[in-house]
Design a protein around this motif. Structure first.
Motif, PDB file in Angstrom:
ATOM      1  N   GLN A 382       0.762  -1.247  -0.086  1.00  9.85           N
ATOM      2  CA  GLN A 382      -0.031  -0.053  -0.175  1.00  9.85           C
ATOM      3  C   GLN A 382       0.844   1.223  -0.002  1.00  9.85           C
ATOM      4  O   GLN A 382       0.716   2.361  -0.709  1.00  9.85           O
ATOM      5  CB  GLN A 382      -1.121  -0.102   1.427  1.00  9.85           C
ATOM      6  N   TYR A 385       2.380   1.701  -3.420  1.00 10.20           N
ATOM      7  CA  TYR A 385       1.403   2.198  -4.245  1.00 10.20           C
ATOM      8  C   TYR A 385       1.449   3.815  -4.286  1.00 10.20           C
ATOM      9  O   TYR A 385       1.195   4.572  -5.101  1.00 10.20           O
ATOM     10  CB  TYR A 385      -0.007   1.701  -4.082  1.00 10.20           C
ATOM     11  N   MET A 386       1.498   4.187  -2.814  1.00 11.40           N
ATOM     12  CA  MET A 386       1.121   5.794  -2.792  1.00 11.40           C
ATOM     13  C   MET A 386       2.476   6.507  -3.354  1.00 11.40           C
ATOM     14  O   MET A 386       2.371   7.636  -3.891  1.00 11.40           O
ATOM     15  CB  MET A 386       1.092   5.972  -1.255  1.00 11.40           C
ATOM     16  N   LEU A 387       3.417   5.794  -2.763  1.00 11.22           N
ATOM     17  CA  LEU A 387       4.690   6.305  -3.215  1.00 11.22           C
ATOM     18  C   LEU A 387       5.142   6.666  -4.840  1.00 11.22           C
ATOM     19  O   LEU A 387       5.349   7.537  -5.207  1.00 11.22           O
ATOM     20  CB  LEU A 387       6.049   5.617  -2.733  1.00 11.22           C
ATOM     21  N   ILE A 391       3.416  10.689  -3.705  1.00 11.64           N
ATOM     22  CA  ILE A 391       3.144  11.132  -2.513  1.00 11.64           C
ATOM     23  C   ILE A 391       4.183  10.844  -1.596  1.00 11.64           C
ATOM     24  O   ILE A 391       4.812   9.766  -1.420  1.00 11.64           O
ATOM     25  CB  ILE A 391       1.611  10.529  -1.833  1.00 11.64           C
ATOM     26  N   PRO A 392       4.631  11.965  -1.034  1.00 14.23           N
ATOM     27  CA  PRO A 392       5.790  11.752  -0.103  1.00 14.23           C
ATOM     28  C   PRO A 392       5.492  10.558   1.042  1.00 14.23           C
ATOM     29  O   PRO A 392       4.421  10.454   1.418  1.00 14.23           O
ATOM     30  CB  PRO A 392       6.132  13.125   0.567  1.00 14.23           C
ATOM     31  N   ARG A 393       6.752  10.091   1.347  1.00 16.42           N
ATOM     32  CA  ARG A 393       6.523   8.856   2.536  1.00 16.42           C
ATOM     33  C   ARG A 393       5.680   9.263   3.721  1.00 16.42           C
ATOM     34  O   ARG A 393       4.931   8.684   4.034  1.00 16.42           O
ATOM     35  CB  ARG A 393       7.790   8.349   2.758  1.00 16.42           C
ATOM     36  N   GLN A 395       3.548  11.786   4.234  1.00 19.26           N
ATOM     37  CA  GLN A 395       1.988  12.043   3.797  1.00 19.26           C
ATOM     38  C   GLN A 395       1.290  10.679   3.574  1.00 19.26           C
ATOM     39  O   GLN A 395       0.445  10.287   3.958  1.00 19.26           O
ATOM     40  CB  GLN A 395       1.984  12.724   2.832  1.00 19.26           C
ATOM     41  N   LEU A 399      -1.790   9.067   5.503  1.00 19.83           N
ATOM     42  CA  LEU A 399      -2.998   8.814   4.747  1.00 19.83           C
ATOM     43  C   LEU A 399      -3.521   7.319   5.042  1.00 19.83           C
ATOM     44  O   LEU A 399      -4.578   6.912   5.267  1.00 19.83           O
ATOM     45  CB  LEU A 399      -2.966   8.737   3.271  1.00 19.83           C
ATOM     46  N   LEU A 400      -2.448   6.405   5.141  1.00 18.58           N
ATOM     47  CA  LEU A 400      -2.756   4.744   5.425  1.00 18.58           C
ATOM     48  C   LEU A 400      -3.317   4.965   6.893  1.00 18.58           C
ATOM     49  O   LEU A 400      -4.173   4.167   7.208  1.00 18.58           O
ATOM     50  CB  LEU A 400      -1.547   4.170   5.248  1.00 18.58           C
ATOM     51  N   PHE A 402      -5.097   7.079   8.620  1.00 21.25           N
ATOM     52  CA  PHE A 402      -6.247   7.637   8.507  1.00 21.25           C
ATOM     53  C   PHE A 402      -7.255   6.752   7.800  1.00 21.25           C
ATOM     54  O   PHE A 402      -8.444   6.408   8.116  1.00 21.25           O
ATOM     55  CB  PHE A 402      -6.355   9.198   7.950  1.00 21.25           C
ATOM     56  N   GLY A 403      -6.679   6.002   6.930  1.00 19.82           N
ATOM     57  CA  GLY A 403      -7.566   5.105   6.265  1.00 19.82           C
ATOM     58  C   GLY A 403      -7.937   3.904   7.588  1.00 19.82           C
ATOM     59  O   GLY A 403      -9.158   3.413   7.283  1.00 19.82           O
ATOM     60  N   GLU A 406     -10.511   5.123   9.498  1.00 20.24           N
ATOM     61  CA  GLU A 406     -11.788   5.476   8.729  1.00 20.24           C
ATOM     62  C   GLU A 406     -12.943   4.425   8.830  1.00 20.24           C
ATOM     63  O   GLU A 406     -13.969   4.643   9.033  1.00 20.24           O
ATOM     64  CB  GLU A 406     -11.543   5.779   7.191  1.00 20.24           C
TER      65      GLU A 406
END
Lengths: 432, 253
Positions: A382, A385-387, A391-393, A395, A399-400, A402-403, A406
């Protein structure tokens, strides 16, 4: 701070009794018995299974006093368009918006507990302290009964649907002080209501003690949504000793959000006492620094066709410590029970520790029960995938996380409350 | 302007996969890389994107003259390389809208990202979604969670369209794409195609190329490109299978 009012000496209780106004004899008796019980019961020891993994030395009460003088209103916090709100400061009711005429006329009561004891003793007495969790904190439970002076009384008569959520805020403002907020919710047959119960300190760093209890009753076919936000100061020692009781075909849907506190002990006992009753217990905790969040849960099925579902999620930073100990107990004869229990821990620091003790105790033979627990770090795929999207590490990690939150936030069921919780989490998370 | 890969050697868990791999993708062109399974096609995509499991032992990849090996994966992406994943990862609890927004603002300086309003973002997002015929409800869903194969591909193409990469590598190796998903990828590529982007489509099957007309087709075998040609090469592979590739080039690798 008046040392003569230490929680360890009898003087504090005598002062408390004197401060009570027009309380009925039965209540005074309850309090006296509770004080004796409190004094007689030992402090927790780690050898006790109900305190396994806990740092019990953090539970001492030597440094705390109690002060019964009237608190001052110090916060205006309205999370959403509420049907009514109650505002408490240092265990004194200091204001809030009263119920609409329509709800009042329908017989809904939402008032400070001591007022309800005076004005509606028959309604309060039936359930007050009827079912406390009894999950290891009996000493603190007794102290709560002995020293409580106010809290929330919410009563929804048969068939009444309270559309807008109700809100209560309990603030602690005194360094070295203590508060004992009590919440009692009774929903009669077919009634429906939502309560946001928020616990906070007036300043980020004050050291105080809180021993709160919330007790919820859903009678046949009732539906109660209870959202607890624990946002005490980062130096607070706090107990939340909660109980939810579901009658036939009723639903108690409880969510606990833990953000504050230095040492938190949470007990949550969900009981199904009527056929087809349902208890939902969700929790989300963000533990940081040297914080300890110790949560014990019990799902008791005493009736047939009951359903209970529990999901406790923890995110740990720094040297934080969380404990989840949960038990599903299905009584003989509670056939066709459906009970689930899941604990998920996300460790964001090598120095954090999460302990998980799931358990089942099943005496009926026709049930569906499962429990599961997982502890891990952020998922590498995951993250990649974001990197890979630029998206900087840091952040991406946020995001993960907060996911991960959620899943619980989405269950809150009110967008304003959900945003409020997101903001609290964001503020706490960005402190690192 | 090109993505120029030279003498690339990549291994995973000490097993060498790419061997002195060379390829140049000029801007404005669409290249297809085809080849049998296990020949290193996905490895190429992952290595370029900077996946930590893939070790680059030797070689270079110049993106418009700038070396991208040795950079963190997020930096490579911000330099303008986009990889569409063969198996897009599910991220519960993170909405597509928030995810793409984080990726878009990561490419802005602080001033621009502070000034980038939610309204402006949604306007841009919805415009792209309309163009790609993606329903707007899509944005509230968690990234790839519970998506069909086609939806996942749609989500990848939407990200590509929003991020406007200089070079895109679409790894479609053997994901068993259904015809719908195939068409989505192909339409996305056709929409994006133009003088400002170089695109590499990696595929095992010729059928994707029924929808995309590549400028150049490469055949990959044993960790390197063994043959390059025009679109007719894809048709040849379709007609003859990969057996002849092994016969003809097996000795070389």
């Amino acid at each position: 701070m008046d040392k003569s009012q230490s929680l360890l000496g009898d003087a504090v209780f005598e002062t408390h009794l004197k401060s009570l106004r027009d309380m009925p004899d039965w209540l005074i008796e309850l309090k006296k018995e509770a004080w004796v019980r409190y004094k007689a019961l030992p402090f927790p020891v780690r050898k006790n299974e109900m305190w396994r993994f806990a740092h019990v030395d953090g539970l001492a009460l030597d440094d705390f006093v109690h002060d019964d003088t009237q608190g001052k209103r110090e916060c205006e916090l309205l999370i959403c368009d509420c049907g009514a709100d109650l505002n408490f400061s240092d265990d004194a009711h200091v204001g809030g918006k009263t119920l609409s005429e329509e709800l009042a006329k329908a017989g809904v009561l939402f008032m400070p507990l001591e007022l309800a004891i005076r004005e509606h003793p028959e309604l309060v007495r039936k359930h007050l302290f009827e079912r406390m969790p009894d999950m290891g904190s009996e000493k603190y439970q007794a102290l709560h009964v002995a020293l409580f002076s106010t809290g929330v009384f919410l009563y929804v008569p048969r068939g009444v649907q309270v559309e807008l959520p109700l809100q209560s805020v309990h603030s602690a403002t005194r360094e070295g002080g203590s508060v004992f907020p009590h919440t009692l919710v009774v929903a009669e047959e077919g009634a429906s209501v939502t309560l946001f119960d928020i616990f906070r300190s007036s300043k980020e760093n004050i050291r105080h003690f809180a021993c709160a209890a919330a007790d919820i009753y859903a009678t046949a076919g009732a539906n109660v949504r209870y959202r607890l936000v624990q946002a005490w100061s980062g130096n607070a020692l706090a107990f939340h000793l909660n109980s939810a009781t579901a009658g036939a075909q009723s639903v108690v849907d409880a969510i606990t959000i833990n953000i504050g506190g230095a040492h938190i002990r949470g007990e949550q006992h969900g009981r199904i006492i009527g056929k087809g009753g349902e208890v939902i217990m969700n929790s989300l905790s963000l533990a940081r620094g040297k914080q300890e969040i110790d949560q014990r849960t019990l799902q008791t099925h005493d009736a047939e066709d009951g359903h209970s579902d529990l999901l406790y999620k923890n995110v740990l930073l720094d040297q934080a410590h969380t404990i989840f100990s949960g038990l599903i107990r299905v009584a003989e004869g509670a056939q066709r029970t459906d009970a689930y229990q899941t604990n998920r821990n996300l460790l964001l620091s090598p120095d954090a520790e999460s302990d998980s003790l799931p358990g089942l105790e099943i005496l009926a033979n026709d049930v569906k029960c499962s429990h599961g627990s997982s502890t891990g770090q952020l998922d590498d795929e995951q993250l990649f995938y974001m990197l890979a999207r630029g998206i900087p590490r840091r952040q991406a990690q946020e995001l993960l996380v907060f996911g991960f939150f959620e899943e619980i936030i989405a269950k809150i069921g009110n967008p304003h409350m959900a945003d409020y919780v997101r903001q609290l989490l964001q503020d706490s998370f960005s402190l690192q | 302007m090109s993505l120029e890969i030279s003498s690339l050697n990549v291994s995973i868990a000490d097993k060498q996969i790419l061997k002195d791999f060379n390829l140049t993708i000029p801007k404005g062109e669409v290249h297809a890389i085809m080849g049998p399974n296990g020949t290193g096609k996905s490895t190429l995509a992952k290595a370029l994107a900077g996946h930590p499991d893939y070790t680059v032992n030797k070689g270079s990849a110049l993106l418009d003259g700038e070396e991208i090996f040795g950079l963190e994966p997020d930096k490579v992406a911000r330099k303008g390389l986009f990889m569409a994943f063969q198996y897009p990862v599910e991220i519960p609890g993170v909405s597509i809208a928030n995810f793409i927004r984080a990726a878009v603002t990561a490419r802005m300086n602080k001033e621009a990202s502070d000034a980038f309003s939610a309204t402006a973002y949604y306007k841009a997002l919805y415009a792209k979604m309309d163009e790609l015929k993606i329903p707007r409800e899509f944005t509230a869903r968690s990234v790839n969670e519970g998506f069909s194969g086609g939806e996942k591909k749609r989500c990848e193409i939407l990200q590509m369209a929003m991020l406007r990469p200089k070079y895109a590598i679409l790894d479609e190796t053997d994901s068993g794409l259904d015809i719908d998903a195939l068409r989505i990828v192909a339409e996305g590529v056709e929409t994006m195609r133009g003088p400002d982007i170089g695109i590499v489509v990696i595929t095992h099957y010729q059928r994707l190329l029924n929808y995309i007309k590549p400028d150049v087709v490469h055949v990959m075998y044993g960790g390197r490109i063994v043959k390059s040609g025009g679109p007719e090469l894809a048709l040849e592979l379709e007609a003859r299978g990969y057996g002849w590739v092994e016969k003809e080039f097996g000795a070389l690798v």
